[in-house]
Design a protein around this motif. Structure first.
Motif, PDB file in Angstrom:
ATOM      1  N   GLY A  95      -2.999   1.061   9.608  1.00  0.00           N
ATOM      2  CA  GLY A  95      -2.708  -0.173   9.917  1.00  0.00           C
ATOM      3  C   GLY A  95      -3.747  -1.228  10.372  1.00  0.00           C
ATOM      4  N   ALA A  96      -4.202  -1.998  11.258  1.00  0.00           N
ATOM      5  CA  ALA A  96      -5.191  -2.897  11.458  1.00  0.00           C
ATOM      6  C   ALA A  96      -6.743  -2.068  11.285  1.00  0.00           C
ATOM      7  CB  ALA A  96      -5.138  -3.581  12.736  1.00  0.00           C
ATOM      8  N   LEU A  97      -6.773  -0.941  11.640  1.00  0.00           N
ATOM      9  CA  LEU A  97      -8.090  -0.319  11.620  1.00  0.00           C
ATOM     10  C   LEU A  97      -8.633   0.269  10.247  1.00  0.00           C
ATOM     11  CD1 LEU A  97      -7.918   2.096  14.705  1.00  0.00           C
ATOM     12  CD2 LEU A  97      -9.313  -0.100  14.308  1.00  0.00           C
ATOM     13  N   LEU A  98      -7.515   0.422   9.482  1.00  0.00           N
ATOM     14  CA  LEU A  98      -7.705   0.819   7.958  1.00  0.00           C
ATOM     15  C   LEU A  98      -7.977  -0.440   7.120  1.00  0.00           C
ATOM     16  CD1 LEU A  98      -7.629   2.843   5.496  1.00  0.00           C
ATOM     17  CD2 LEU A  98      -5.262   2.787   5.336  1.00  0.00           C
ATOM     18  N   TYR A  99      -7.130  -1.434   7.432  1.00  0.00           N
ATOM     19  CA  TYR A  99      -7.374  -2.880   6.814  1.00  0.00           C
ATOM     20  C   TYR A  99      -8.837  -3.191   7.074  1.00  0.00           C
ATOM     21  CZ  TYR A  99      -6.377  -7.452   5.463  1.00  0.00           C
ATOM     22  OH  TYR A  99      -6.550  -8.974   4.999  1.00  0.00           O
ATOM     23  N   ILE A 100      -9.153  -3.303   8.359  1.00  0.00           N
ATOM     24  CA  ILE A 100     -10.550  -3.719   8.635  1.00  0.00           C
ATOM     25  C   ILE A 100     -11.752  -2.711   7.977  1.00  0.00           C
ATOM     26  CG2 ILE A 100     -12.486  -3.973  10.300  1.00  0.00           C
ATOM     27  CD1 ILE A 100      -9.668  -4.620  12.314  1.00  0.00           C
ATOM     28  N   LEU A 101     -11.537  -1.437   7.903  1.00  0.00           N
ATOM     29  CA  LEU A 101     -12.318  -0.673   7.375  1.00  0.00           C
ATOM     30  C   LEU A 101     -12.490  -0.910   5.872  1.00  0.00           C
ATOM     31  CD1 LEU A 101     -11.705   2.792   9.225  1.00  0.00           C
ATOM     32  CD2 LEU A 101     -13.876   1.361   9.348  1.00  0.00           C
ATOM     33  N   TRP A 150      -1.106   8.764   2.188  1.00  0.00           N
ATOM     34  CA  TRP A 150      -0.371   7.488   2.630  1.00  0.00           C
ATOM     35  C   TRP A 150      -1.227   6.142   2.833  1.00  0.00           C
ATOM     36  CZ3 TRP A 150       2.592  10.733   6.798  1.00  0.00           C
ATOM     37  CH2 TRP A 150       3.519  11.403   5.857  1.00  0.00           C
ATOM     38  N   ALA A 151      -2.684   6.544   3.149  1.00  0.00           N
ATOM     39  CA  ALA A 151      -3.561   5.426   3.115  1.00  0.00           C
ATOM     40  C   ALA A 151      -3.790   4.549   1.771  1.00  0.00           C
ATOM     41  CB  ALA A 151      -5.106   5.980   3.684  1.00  0.00           C
ATOM     42  N   TYR A 152      -3.888   5.512   0.685  1.00  0.00           N
ATOM     43  CA  TYR A 152      -4.036   5.206  -0.557  1.00  0.00           C
ATOM     44  C   TYR A 152      -2.789   4.301  -1.102  1.00  0.00           C
ATOM     45  CZ  TYR A 152      -4.666   4.986  -5.736  1.00  0.00           C
ATOM     46  OH  TYR A 152      -4.434   4.670  -7.037  1.00  0.00           O
ATOM     47  N   THR A 153      -1.672   4.728  -0.456  1.00  0.00           N
ATOM     48  CA  THR A 153      -0.450   3.992  -0.668  1.00  0.00           C
ATOM     49  C   THR A 153      -0.440   2.492   0.074  1.00  0.00           C
ATOM     50  OG1 THR A 153       0.948   6.035  -0.886  1.00  0.00           O
ATOM     51  CG2 THR A 153       2.087   3.900  -0.500  1.00  0.00           C
ATOM     52  N   PHE A 154      -1.004   2.623   1.119  1.00  0.00           N
ATOM     53  CA  PHE A 154      -1.017   1.147   2.030  1.00  0.00           C
ATOM     54  C   PHE A 154      -2.161   0.324   1.229  1.00  0.00           C
ATOM     55  CE2 PHE A 154      -4.019  -1.235   4.857  1.00  0.00           C
ATOM     56  CZ  PHE A 154      -3.016  -2.127   5.347  1.00  0.00           C
ATOM     57  N   THR A 157      -0.400  -0.782  -2.286  1.00  0.00           N
ATOM     58  CA  THR A 157       1.008  -1.611  -2.092  1.00  0.00           C
ATOM     59  C   THR A 157       0.638  -2.787  -1.083  1.00  0.00           C
ATOM     60  OG1 THR A 157       1.647  -0.292  -0.304  1.00  0.00           O
ATOM     61  CG2 THR A 157       2.590   0.403  -2.665  1.00  0.00           C
ATOM     62  N   LYS A 158      -0.609  -2.998  -0.393  1.00  0.00           N
ATOM     63  CA  LYS A 158      -0.739  -3.807   0.618  1.00  0.00           C
ATOM     64  C   LYS A 158       0.562  -3.970   1.653  1.00  0.00           C
ATOM     65  CE  LYS A 158      -3.530  -6.572  -2.635  1.00  0.00           C
ATOM     66  NZ  LYS A 158      -3.439  -5.624  -3.663  1.00  0.00           N
ATOM     67  N   SER A 159       0.948  -2.810   2.237  1.00  0.00           N
ATOM     68  CA  SER A 159       2.200  -2.646   3.012  1.00  0.00           C
ATOM     69  C   SER A 159       2.048  -1.418   3.500  1.00  0.00           C
ATOM     70  CB  SER A 159       3.316  -3.169   2.601  1.00  0.00           C
ATOM     71  OG  SER A 159       4.307  -2.786   3.463  1.00  0.00           O
ATOM     72  N   ILE A 160       2.603  -1.137   5.001  1.00  0.00           N
ATOM     73  CA  ILE A 160       2.750   0.245   5.398  1.00  0.00           C
ATOM     74  C   ILE A 160       4.085   0.716   5.247  1.00  0.00           C
ATOM     75  CG2 ILE A 160       1.184  -0.325   7.138  1.00  0.00           C
ATOM     76  CD1 ILE A 160       3.675  -0.395   9.265  1.00  0.00           C
ATOM     77  N   MET A 161       5.005   0.009   4.477  1.00  0.00           N
ATOM     78  CA  MET A 161       6.360   0.344   4.274  1.00  0.00           C
ATOM     79  C   MET A 161       6.801   1.447   3.350  1.00  0.00           C
ATOM     80  SD  MET A 161       8.216  -1.262   6.329  1.00  0.00           S
ATOM     81  CE  MET A 161       7.985  -2.539   7.612  1.00  0.00           C
ATOM     82  N   MET A 162       6.013   1.527   2.329  1.00  0.00           N
ATOM     83  CA  MET A 162       6.231   2.767   1.521  1.00  0.00           C
ATOM     84  C   MET A 162       5.842   4.021   2.233  1.00  0.00           C
ATOM     85  SD  MET A 162       5.396   3.330  -2.717  1.00  0.00           S
ATOM     86  CE  MET A 162       6.613   2.290  -3.077  1.00  0.00           C
ATOM     87  N   GLY A 163       4.550   3.877   2.722  1.00  0.00           N
ATOM     88  CA  GLY A 163       4.196   5.094   3.407  1.00  0.00           C
ATOM     89  C   GLY A 163       4.956   5.284   4.644  1.00  0.00           C
ATOM     90  N   LEU A 164       5.443   4.394   5.163  1.00  0.00           N
ATOM     91  CA  LEU A 164       6.509   4.661   6.391  1.00  0.00           C
ATOM     92  C   LEU A 164       7.648   5.552   5.884  1.00  0.00           C
ATOM     93  CD1 LEU A 164       7.132   4.176   9.416  1.00  0.00           C
ATOM     94  CD2 LEU A 164       8.264   2.042   8.637  1.00  0.00           C
ATOM     95  N   GLY A 165       8.156   4.910   4.751  1.00  0.00           N
ATOM     96  CA  GLY A 165       9.363   5.611   4.248  1.00  0.00           C
ATOM     97  C   GLY A 165       8.902   7.142   3.889  1.00  0.00           C
ATOM     98  N   PHE A 166       7.676   7.479   3.385  1.00  0.00           N
ATOM     99  CA  PHE A 166       7.109   8.680   3.064  1.00  0.00           C
ATOM    100  C   PHE A 166       7.441   9.588   4.383  1.00  0.00           C
ATOM    101  CE2 PHE A 166       4.348   7.160  -0.617  1.00  0.00           C
ATOM    102  CZ  PHE A 166       5.325   7.235  -1.346  1.00  0.00           C
TER     103      PHE A 166
END
Length: 235
Positions: A95-101, A150-154, A157-166
């Motif tokens: 989420g936010a931490l990964l986006y910032i990193l 899943w982080a690569y997916t985020f 895709t610029k969204s947590i949604m596909m990773g959340l589906g996984f």
């Protein structure tokens, strides 16, 4: 639910004051595109998990027993529980931490850091402190690689949604077949299986642990290059 709300508030604050961004940069709002990503991720990982269970059934000669009655309340409870659990973990680790990193360190290092912390987190969540180092390394490797995908997916895709589906799909499907707390063996119960030893045990468990994430990574890369994904992005 309160914990999830607190994580959302912290995520909003981090993005607002560190990156000067709205929380929607995480892709948490269900626009049609995001909903499609979630559904694709869920369906895909359900199929992959069923393949993994099929391989285990073949290799270990597993005999399954179908539960005599379908408990709708139990299944609905499992869906809600695993959705909240997956969303909580995804907001923390992807989420936010990964986006910032990603913006501070670059995608490569950010994704690796996220994956490492996700793997280490599971050592604690599985209660493995003090276990043999081989088991600990195995958990970090398997869950860390899952976290990487899943982080690569985020990132892509610029969204947590596909990773959340996984995340929801794999947890829910495993709960349908295997013992787990607080929900497990929802549809099937393992009656019997054979034991395998030494190298066969190692190879089987490496396959079982790494195959879903490896298949996800390969198919994700193919999807991102496809015309189908181009249509999804236009929604």
């Amino acid at each position: 639910m309160l914990g999830l709300l607190i994580i959302l508030v912290i995520s909003w604050a981090l993005l607002r004051f560190v990156e000067k961004k709205n929380i929607d940069v995480l892709g948490v709002i269900l626009y049609p595109k995001r909903l499609t990503q979630f559904i694709l991720g869920f369906i895909f990982i359900v199929l992959v998990t069923l393949v993994n269970i099929g391989v285990e059934t073949f290799v270990l000669k597993v005999e399954w027993e179908l539960q005599s009655t379908f408990n709708y309340k139990l299944f609905f409870g499992a869906v809600v529980y695993h959705l909240k659990s997956a969303l909580t973990e995804d907001l923390v680790f992807r989420g936010a931490l990964l986006y910032i990193l990603i913006h501070k360190l670059g995608a490569k290092w950010a994704i690796l850091i996220s994956a490492l912390f996700f793997g280490v987190y599971h050592v604690f969540s599985y209660g493995m402190i003090g276990d043999r180092w081989i088991a600990v390394v195995y958990v970090i490797l398997v869950t860390g690689f899952t976290g990487y995908v899943w982080a690569y997916t985020f990132y892509k895709t610029k969204s947590i949604m596909m990773g959340l589906g996984f995340h929801l799909g794999v947890n829910l499907m495993n709960a349908c077949f295997f013992e787990s707390q607080p929900y497990g063996e929802i549809f099937f119960q393992k009656v019997s299986s054979i034991d395998i030893n030494d190298w066969n045990w190692l190879f089987f468990n490496l396959f079982k642990g790494l195959f879903p994430s490896l298949a996800t990574l390969v198919c994700l890369k193919l999807l991102l290059k496809s015309k189908l994904y181009s249509k999804i992005e236009k929604k």
